[in-house]
Design an enzyme around this catalytic site. Structure first.
Site, PDB file in Angstrom:
ATOM      1  N   CYS A 269      37.585  12.417  66.120  1.00  5.90           N
ATOM      2  CA  CYS A 269      38.997  12.063  66.145  1.00  5.90           C
ATOM      3  C   CYS A 269      39.691  13.190  66.900  1.00  5.90           C
ATOM      4  O   CYS A 269      39.042  13.843  67.724  1.00  5.90           O
ATOM      5  CB  CYS A 269      39.554  11.859  64.729  1.00  5.90           C
ATOM      6  SG  CYS A 269      39.320  13.267  63.622  1.00  5.90           S
ATOM      7  N   ASN A 270      40.932  13.456  66.652  1.00  9.86           N
ATOM      8  CA  ASN A 270      41.610  14.511  67.402  1.00  9.86           C
ATOM      9  C   ASN A 270      41.103  15.892  66.989  1.00  9.86           C
ATOM     10  O   ASN A 270      40.606  16.658  67.807  1.00  9.86           O
ATOM     11  CB  ASN A 270      43.130  14.421  67.203  1.00  9.86           C
ATOM     12  CG  ASN A 270      43.890  15.250  68.229  1.00  9.86           C
ATOM     13  OD1 ASN A 270      43.290  15.978  69.015  1.00  9.86           O
ATOM     14  ND2 ASN A 270      45.201  15.133  68.238  1.00  9.86           N
TER      15      ASN A 270
END
Length: 225
Positions: free
Chosen positions: A115-116
């Site tokens: 994810c980020n």
């Protein structure tokens, strides 16, 4: 696996000293499955050196302009647009991600899930995956992932869903392991019971029918009064 092997899997490598900068790297959680942040997915030399073939890109919809597949011509991607908040339903999205990872690993591939930041959102998916893969409790699955990527910390809502998923996958395992012959027997038993019900209903209908039916036609030889 034996209990000792399971404990060893959960504990993971004991000779790794975690450093803060490792948050920006990805770590192998189980053979063929790696977890990390988006920054790790932007380096083509890094991905190639790790033998990555598939990437699961999990992002908040607001991040789509920056957190996106960077090398679609080199790797096979699955992109999931979610919300990184406690209300987001991950269990609904997990089967698709699991199928993508399972297929990649079964074909000899290596999958990066990111994810980020690689702290909350993507780790929640990976914890659910290893939980079902090794048939672990949610606590053991969480510890297994944390022992390889120390910085993970799924938010409260994701942690609740991880706990809920333990009951879901165990129910699926129990159903799948139920002998096929027993299922067939149960179906036959229900069918036999349905036949018996139909027979009982028919018998009741017969009992309701009049024993002598009245003839509506007059006898021409009957005496007229």
């Amino acid at each position: 696996m034996s209990e000792e092997q399971i404990r060893s899997v959960i504990q993971g490598p004991v000779d790794v000293e975690w450093r803060y900068e490792m948050r920006r790297e990805c770590q192998e959680i189980l053979p063929g499955l790696l977890l990390g942040p988006f920054v790790a997915s932007k380096s083509l030399p890094t991905l190639e050196s790790l033998g990555i073939t598939h990437i699961v890109c999990i992002r908040d919809a607001k991040e789509a302009f920056s957190v996106r597949p960077r090398f679609p011509e080199r790797f096979k991607y699955m992109t999931l647009d979610v919300e990184d908040n406690e209300e987001q339903n991950l269990i609904r999205l997990f089967p698709g991600a699991k199928g993508f990872i399972d297929q990649a690993i079964s074909q000899g591939g290596r999958v990066l899930v990111h994810c980020n930041g690689g702290i909350s959102l993507s780790p929640a998916f990976v914890v659910m995956f290893v939980m079902q893969h090794y048939q672990l409790s949610w606590e053991d699955a969480l510890h297994m992932v944390q022992n390889r990527r120390y910085c993970i910390s799924p938010n409260g809502g994701f942690l609740t869903q991880i706990k809920e998923y333990e009951a879901i996958y165990k129910a699926n395992v129990a159903h799948a392991s139920f002998p096929q012959t027993a299922r067939a027997t149960a179906r036959r038993k229900r069918s036999d019971e349905d036949d018996e019900d139909e027979q009982r209903c028919a018998l009741v209908d017969d009992r309701k029918r009049p024993l002598v039916q009245e003839d509506s036609q007059e006898d021409p030889n009957a005496m007229q009064t």
